[in-house]
Design an enzyme around this catalytic site. Structure first.
Site, PDB file in Angstrom:
ATOM      1  CG  ASP A 170      -1.954   1.088   1.225  1.00 35.60           C
ATOM      2  OD1 ASP A 170      -1.718   2.122   0.570  1.00 35.60           O
ATOM      3  OD2 ASP A 170      -2.991   0.915   1.865  1.00 35.60           O
ATOM      4  CG  HIS A 220      -4.874   3.301  -0.517  1.00 40.22           C
ATOM      5  ND1 HIS A 220      -4.717   3.084   0.842  1.00 40.22           N
ATOM      6  CD2 HIS A 220      -5.854   4.241  -0.633  1.00 40.22           C
ATOM      7  CE1 HIS A 220      -5.553   3.858   1.507  1.00 40.22           C
ATOM      8  NE2 HIS A 220      -6.260   4.566   0.633  1.00 40.22           N
TER       9      HIS A 220
END
Length: 363
Positions: free
Chosen positions: A291, A322
């Site tokens: 992420d 993400h």
């Protein structure tokens, strides 16, 4: 898909492992850019949902005369939704902290609608076209407005389960609400997609420009509509001239003329996990190790919380970006299917426990 579930051993954890293990959602699917999380994120943010959902808006007035908006997803078919008595679970969708309702969040709502849920989006005051009737907005981790919305949903649908799922930085609001409310949260279960656990560290570290600048522009565009009203309490020139999310957050909430405070004291009141030990509702957090927005797992994932609390479950995947978790085919995001399977498993487990203990269903 090489996912790992980090949690404290319990009967609930065993049930969740069995349920997710049988689900096809975690097998993911082949994706042409498995190691390009920035591309995954951009693709997920820009792709519109298919088909485009129909939304019915309801404005909820708060005790201080502020307004929040509840957007009921009624599907692309124009069916009636949000009204009358329903036995289906109500699923509260919480956008990111900038109020951006992404295509991914709408897609999750449509998938939930197809599976018998009643999805509704929570819009903070001043966000997503919700009128701003007070000269202040909702801080990052202040769950007061969310509590009013959940209480209203419980009054409107007293005989059904209430569930909640948040996306990205919006998870700070949901996690703060669960910790502050404890066993009185009125929710049966919750889930967080790519949550931000440590708010202050996240603002101070900054994010990739590909994510920060679009959110910053989205926030400024919304705030510019209320520049006249906000001028009484904040320096609007400095606010609209902010060059980072941190500068905007600090100007709006720490340098207010009516409620000035330091950056440190602001986060003492607004850290998402400040009361995490009090949470009493199962929470599934879906996170990716790559992420680019949350930051490196070593400093951004509170692993000890998942090892010690029986209510927090971390589903960690090596790839996914993400709020991306992409796959080919219908749905495009396997995390949506995993969240809906998790809610189904939680409902099944709670019904089994009620029968085993002979407990009456809450009224």
């Amino acid at each position: 898909g090489h996912c790992r579930l980090l949690c404290k051993p319990s009967a609930l954890a065993q049930h969740l492992v069995r349920s997710l293990g049988r689900s096809a959602a975690l097998r993911g699917g082949r994706w042409p850019w498995p190691r390009w999380p920035q591309l995954q994120m951009l693709w997920q943010l820009l792709q519109p949902p298919e088909p485009e959902p129909v939304v019915a808006r309801e404005l909820l007035q708060l005790p201080d005369s502020g307004l929040v908006a509840l957007d009921w997803l009624v599907g692309p078919w124009g069916a009636a939704g949000g009204g009358g008595e329903v036995s289906s679970p109500v699923l509260l969708l919480i956008p990111n902290a900038a109020g951006k309702v992404t295509g991914g969040l709408l897609q999750l709502g449509l998938r939930a609608l197809e599976r018998g849920f009643v999805p509704v989006i929570f819009n903070r005051r001043g966000h997503n076209g919700c009128p701003l009737t007070t000269p202040w907005l909702q801080p990052f981790g202040d769950p007061g407005d969310l509590r009013e919305a959940v209480t209203y949903l419980r009054c409107r649908h007293p005989s059904t389960s209430l569930l909640a799922v948040s996306e990205g930085s919006g998870s700070g609001l949901l996690l703060a609400y669960l910790g502050e409310s404890g066993s009185s949260s009125l929710l049966a279960a919750a889930a967080c997609l790519s949550p931000i656990f440590r708010g202050r560290d996240w603002f101070e570290a900054g994010m990739p420009w590909l994510y920060e600048w679009p959110l910053l522009l989205h926030l400024k565009q919304g705030l510019s509509r209320y520049a006249g009203a906000l001028a009484e309490v904040v320096d609007t020139d400095r606010l609209l001239g902010s060059r980072s999310l941190r500068e905007l957050e600090e100007t709006l909430f720490c340098r207010s003329r009516s409620r000035p405070s330091s950056w440190e004291s602001y986060w003492e009141r607004n850290e998402p996990l400040r009361d995490a030990d009090e949470a009493a509702v199962p929470v599934l957090c879906l996170c990716s190790a790559d992420d680019p927005v949350r930051g490196p797992p070593a400093r951004s994932l509170p692993r000890e919380l998942f090892r010690s609390s029986p209510y927090f479950f971390l589903l960690l995947t090596p790839l996914g970006g993400h709020c991306g978790f992409p796959r080919r085919g219908p749905g495009r995001c396997w995390a949506h299917e995993a969240v809906l399977e998790y809610f189904r498993a939680m409902g099944e487990f709670l019904r089994t426990e009620e029968r085993r203990k002979g407990l009456p269903r809450p009224r």
